[in-house]
Enzyme design. Structure first.
Site, PDB file in Angstrom:
ATOM      1  NE  ARG A  88      -3.477  -2.426   2.457  1.00 10.01           N
ATOM      2  CZ  ARG A  88      -4.449  -2.751   3.272  1.00 10.01           C
ATOM      3  NH1 ARG A  88      -4.913  -1.850   4.118  1.00 10.01           N
ATOM      4  NH2 ARG A  88      -4.964  -3.962   3.270  1.00 10.01           N
ATOM      5  CB  SER A 148      -8.141  -2.657   2.824  1.00 13.40           C
ATOM      6  OG  SER A 148      -9.071  -3.225   3.675  1.00 13.40           O
ATOM      7  CG  HIS A 149      -8.535  -0.021   6.698  1.00 14.07           C
ATOM      8  ND1 HIS A 149      -7.761  -1.111   6.383  1.00 14.07           N
ATOM      9  CD2 HIS A 149      -7.786   0.739   7.517  1.00 14.07           C
ATOM     10  CE1 HIS A 149      -6.599  -1.022   7.002  1.00 14.07           C
ATOM     11  NE2 HIS A 149      -6.582   0.095   7.698  1.00 14.07           N
ATOM     12  CG  ASP A 201     -12.968  -2.882   4.442  1.00 10.71           C
ATOM     13  OD1 ASP A 201     -13.800  -3.642   3.924  1.00 10.71           O
ATOM     14  OD2 ASP A 201     -11.756  -3.160   4.523  1.00 10.71           O
ATOM     15  CG  ASP A 212     -10.959  -4.610   0.912  1.00  9.17           C
ATOM     16  OD1 ASP A 212     -11.325  -3.996   1.935  1.00  9.17           O
ATOM     17  OD2 ASP A 212     -10.159  -5.561   0.956  1.00  9.17           O
ATOM     18  CG  ASP A 253     -11.433  -7.174   3.707  1.00  7.33           C
ATOM     19  OD1 ASP A 253     -11.757  -5.989   3.948  1.00  7.33           O
ATOM     20  OD2 ASP A 253     -10.254  -7.529   3.530  1.00  7.33           O
ATOM     21  NE  ARG A 254     -10.267  -3.545   8.028  1.00  9.62           N
ATOM     22  CZ  ARG A 254      -9.433  -2.892   8.812  1.00  9.62           C
ATOM     23  NH1 ARG A 254      -9.906  -1.993   9.657  1.00  9.62           N
ATOM     24  NH2 ARG A 254      -8.143  -3.117   8.756  1.00  9.62           N
ATOM     25  CB  THR A 297      -2.170  -8.629  13.287  1.00  7.50           C
ATOM     26  OG1 THR A 297      -2.458  -8.448  14.671  1.00  7.50           O
ATOM     27  CG2 THR A 297      -2.973  -7.657  12.460  1.00  7.50           C
ATOM     28  CD  GLU A 325      -7.121 -10.022  11.450  1.00  6.34           C
ATOM     29  OE1 GLU A 325      -5.998  -9.775  11.900  1.00  6.34           O
ATOM     30  OE2 GLU A 325      -7.458  -9.744  10.294  1.00  6.34           O
ATOM     31  CB  SER A 343      -8.936  -4.951  12.648  1.00  2.00           C
ATOM     32  OG  SER A 343      -8.713  -6.211  12.028  1.00  2.00           O
ATOM     33  CE  LYS A 366     -10.277  -7.780   7.137  1.00  2.00           C
ATOM     34  NZ  LYS A 366      -8.882  -7.913   6.738  1.00  2.00           N
TER      35      LYS A 366
HETATM   36  C1  VG1 Z   1      -4.981  -4.030   9.943  1.00  2.00           C
HETATM   37  C2  VG1 Z   1      -5.695  -4.835  11.004  1.00  2.00           C
HETATM   38  C3  VG1 Z   1      -5.593  -6.313  10.699  1.00  2.00           C
HETATM   39  C4  VG1 Z   1      -6.143  -6.577   9.299  1.00  2.00           C
HETATM   40  C5  VG1 Z   1      -5.419  -5.712   8.292  1.00  2.00           C
HETATM   41  C6  VG1 Z   1      -5.980  -5.841   6.900  1.00  2.00           C
HETATM   42  O1  VG1 Z   1      -3.605  -4.344   9.947  1.00  2.00           O
HETATM   43  O2  VG1 Z   1      -5.172  -4.551  12.276  1.00  2.00           O
HETATM   44  O3  VG1 Z   1      -6.291  -7.041  11.675  1.00  2.00           O
HETATM   45  O4  VG1 Z   1      -5.974  -7.931   8.954  1.00  2.00           O
HETATM   46  O5  VG1 Z   1      -5.518  -4.344   8.665  1.00  2.00           O
HETATM   47  O6  VG1 Z   1      -7.325  -5.481   6.866  1.00  2.00           O
HETATM   48  P1  VG1 Z   1      -2.520  -3.403  10.656  1.00  2.00           P
HETATM   49  O7  VG1 Z   1      -1.202  -4.031  10.341  1.00  2.00           O
HETATM   50  O8  VG1 Z   1      -2.709  -2.051  10.100  1.00  2.00           O
HETATM   51  O9  VG1 Z   1      -2.851  -3.427  12.111  1.00  2.00           O
HETATM   52  V1  VG1 Z   1      -7.942  -4.820   5.462  1.00  2.00           V
HETATM   53  O10 VG1 Z   1      -9.579  -4.824   5.589  1.00  2.00           O
HETATM   54  O11 VG1 Z   1      -7.156  -3.259   5.553  1.00  2.00           O
HETATM   55  O12 VG1 Z   1      -7.283  -5.703   4.225  1.00  2.00           O
HETATM   56 CO    CO Z   2     -10.471  -4.513   3.811  1.00  2.00          CO
END
Ligand code: VG1
Ligand code: CO
Length: 560
Positions: free
Chosen positions: A24, A116-117, A288, A290, A292-293, A357, A376, A378, A389
């Site tokens: 990213r 993603s988010h 979110d 994409d 998955d959340r 994680t 998770e 998150s 997810k």
């Molecule tokens: C975060 C979350 C983690 C999740 C990841 C991808 O990672 O804490 O639980 O799997 O995002 O989610 P980090 O390293 O920023 O804590 V997604 O929906 O952004 O693909």
């Molecule tokens: Co996501």
């Protein structure tokens, strides 16, 4: 049309290291000459000879640069001997949909275009992720290999003269240096929606949503936050389950998410929370960028923590036809996730796993048939129906539980706590801090907590005293393939089971984001406010880590 392959000389870029979930960076970084090309070539090279003649799935969350990147990737695939690419219409596919498509088509893997988010648009983030044959995010061995290749790359291959209209469904046939190459533009939602119909009882859910079964139509508010889930939400909740069109909002995927930060939490999904807080809806949900959340809230915005959501779904899993049919194997959660699901696993006599994680750590356990439900903290919940997810899946699971129990979300949670006790949980995020002082903070804290005199130490705050039982930098040995992942987060576990966890995010595109996770268990005192119950531990965490000193922050950016 005959097409020729061109080899382009290039030099490595620094920092093409996939993080928790893919690479990213800011859009403008991906737009640098050869940046995207290099990384995609390395993904293909990491697959070695398997790329030749392979089938790949391609799609993304519709954010800025998705469409152009999709067109570019098709050309690089064509030049590298891939025989077929299945691409979502206009480059649109949710992350769970990619995972499902890889599995259904027995593809070699998929390339997911999403950050993603993280916010999107020309000044924000883009991302590229590779998913393997099982449909899951590439494991560490593969992402490490991609990164290694990115530091050595000298050339990439691309074809000239190949154009496809990603807006038009159908099969496009080409011939690349004598070999057939096919690009099939597919409906972005059809496969996924059919998959959901196989998992859940749509007829029952439709009766429930429309009120045919109990005379009371369900009032729901589903917020796609201008991300990729919009088309899926319209088809599943409105067309299939008969919810009112007014119940679904922000369902047109926008390249900048309409300026929203597409992260379904209490801070960034404020619109949903405020609307549901007025008391008119039985369930509120958001996803979110994409897809998955998920965030689930009940009437009057009663918040379900993702850790609790996982435990409740675990408890009621059999009301979902897929699990009734396939049986329940084990459960799992990421290390920072509160251990509510562990209690359900114990009661039901199931295996429970604690992984680092990132969703990539669940895949091997699912493939080995030892895991069927995981999550998770998150806002990630999912099952072995795919290897990502799955936000919409989680909402359908909650609707199934509401239908099965006939109870409100709040009552479901309260009954759960009465039966199992409650795991209070909170997470503080300090976003976009300066990297160097954060690294120093983590190093200093690691040294402190792993020193021999740390275990047994007592900390007091707010009239409570906690004695350190275990403290380490979490390390995980995959029970299936025995690979070891070290340095996955600093962890202090106290005698009463309370925990302080701290790690740096691996999904940001600039600076450092510090995540502080706190949880504690109460058998009887289950109706307190998490912020008050956990206050002593938060103060202790800030004292041990010296976070305000290192980050210059007196308050987090986001509290969950
Ligand atoms: C975060 C979350 C983690 C999740 C990841 C991808 O990672 O804490 O639980 O799997 O995002 O989610 P980090 O390293 O920023 O804590 V997604 O929906 O952004 O693909
Ligand atoms: Co996501």
């Amino acid at each position: 049309m005959a097409i020729t392959v061109k080899t382009v000389q290039t030099t490595p870029f620094e920092g093409q290291k996939p993080g928790t979930s893919g690479l990213r960076k800011k859009v403008k970084v991906f737009l640098e000459k050869n940046y995207t090309e290099n990384f995609v070539q390395c993904i293909l090279n990491a697959n070695g000879s398997e790329i030749s003649g392979s089938l790949l799935v391609l799609g993304g969350d519709g954010r800025f640069y998705c469409k152009e990147a999709s067109e570019l990737i098709v050309k690089i695939c064509a030049a590298n001997g891939v025989s077929k690419v299945l691409v979502g219409q206009n480059g649109i596919l949710s992350t769970p949909a990619v995972s499902s498509l890889i599995r259904h088509n027995n593809a070699l893997g998929g390339i997911v275009l999403t950050a993603s988010h993280n916010p999107g648009g020309p000044d924000n983030d883009f991302g590229i992720k590779f998913n393997c044959r099982n449909g899951g995010p590439a494991p560490d061995e593969v992402t490490n290999e991609i990164y290694k290749l990115s530091t050595q790359i000298k050339e990439y291959k691309i074809v000239d003269g190949l154009t496809i209209d990603l807006g038009k469904l159908g099969v496009n046939n080409f011939e690349v240096e004598g070999k057939p190459f096919v690009v099939e533009v597919i409906d972005s939602v059809a496969n996924y929606v059919n998959h959901m119909k196989e998992i859940f009882d749509f007829a029952k859910l439709k009766d429930f949503v429309s009120g045919a079964s109990n005379g009371k139509p369900l009032k729901m508010r589903i917020d796609s936050m201008n991300g990729v889930t919009g088309p899926y939400v319209n088809d599943i909740f409105v067309n299939c389950l008969g919810a009112s069109k007014d119940f679904v909002v922000h369902t047109t995927p926008l390249s900048d998410f309409g300026g929203l930060h597409p992260d379904p939490n209490l801070t960034y999904a404020k619109d949903l929370v405020d609307t549901v807080a007025k008391g008119d809806y039985d369930i509120g949900a958001a996803f979110d960028g994409d897809g998955d959340r998920n965030m689930i809230i009940g009437r009057s915005a009663f918040f379900v923590t993702p850790s609790d959501s996982l435990a409740v779904i675990a408890h009621y899993l059999e009301c979902i036809p897929y699990f009734k049919k396939n049986g329940i194997t084990g459960y799992a959660r990421s290390m920072p996730t509160a251990s509510a699901v562990d209690l359900v696993a114990k009661k039901l006599g199931k295996e429970i796993f604690e992984v680092p994680t990132g969703w990539k750590y669940f895949g091997n356990l699912m493939d080995a048939n030892r895991l069927c439900l995981c999550g998770e903290e998150s806002f990630g919940t999912g099952s072995n129906h795919i290897r990502e997810k799955d936000g919409i899946w989680a909402v359908l699971a909650w609707l199934s539980i509401m239908q099965h129990t006939g109870k409100s979300i709040e009552d479901i949670l309260k009954a759960h706590w009465a039966a199992y006790g409650r795991n209070y949980f909170t997470r503080y995020d300090y976003e976009e801090c300066d990297l160097d002082p954060c690294n120093e903070m983590m190093a200093t804290m690691e040294k402190l907590i792993t020193s021999s005199e740390f275990v047994g130490k007592e900390y007091s705050s707010g009239g409570k005293t906690y004695k350190v039982k275990v403290a380490d930098n979490f390390s995980y040995t995959d029970p299936v393939v025995n690979t070891v992942s070290t340095k996955q987060g600093l962890r202090i576990v106290f005698e009463d089971g309370s925990r302080i966890v701290m790690r740096l995010s691996g999904t940001g595109s600039s600076g450092a984001t510090v995540r502080l996770y706190i949880d504690s268990y109460e058998k009887d005192n289950v109706l307190g406010k998490a912020s008050e119950m956990l206050k002593p531990l938060i103060d202790i965490a800030l004292e041990i880590s010296q976070l305000p000193k290192y980050t210059g922050r007196n308050a987090p950016t986001v509290i969950t």
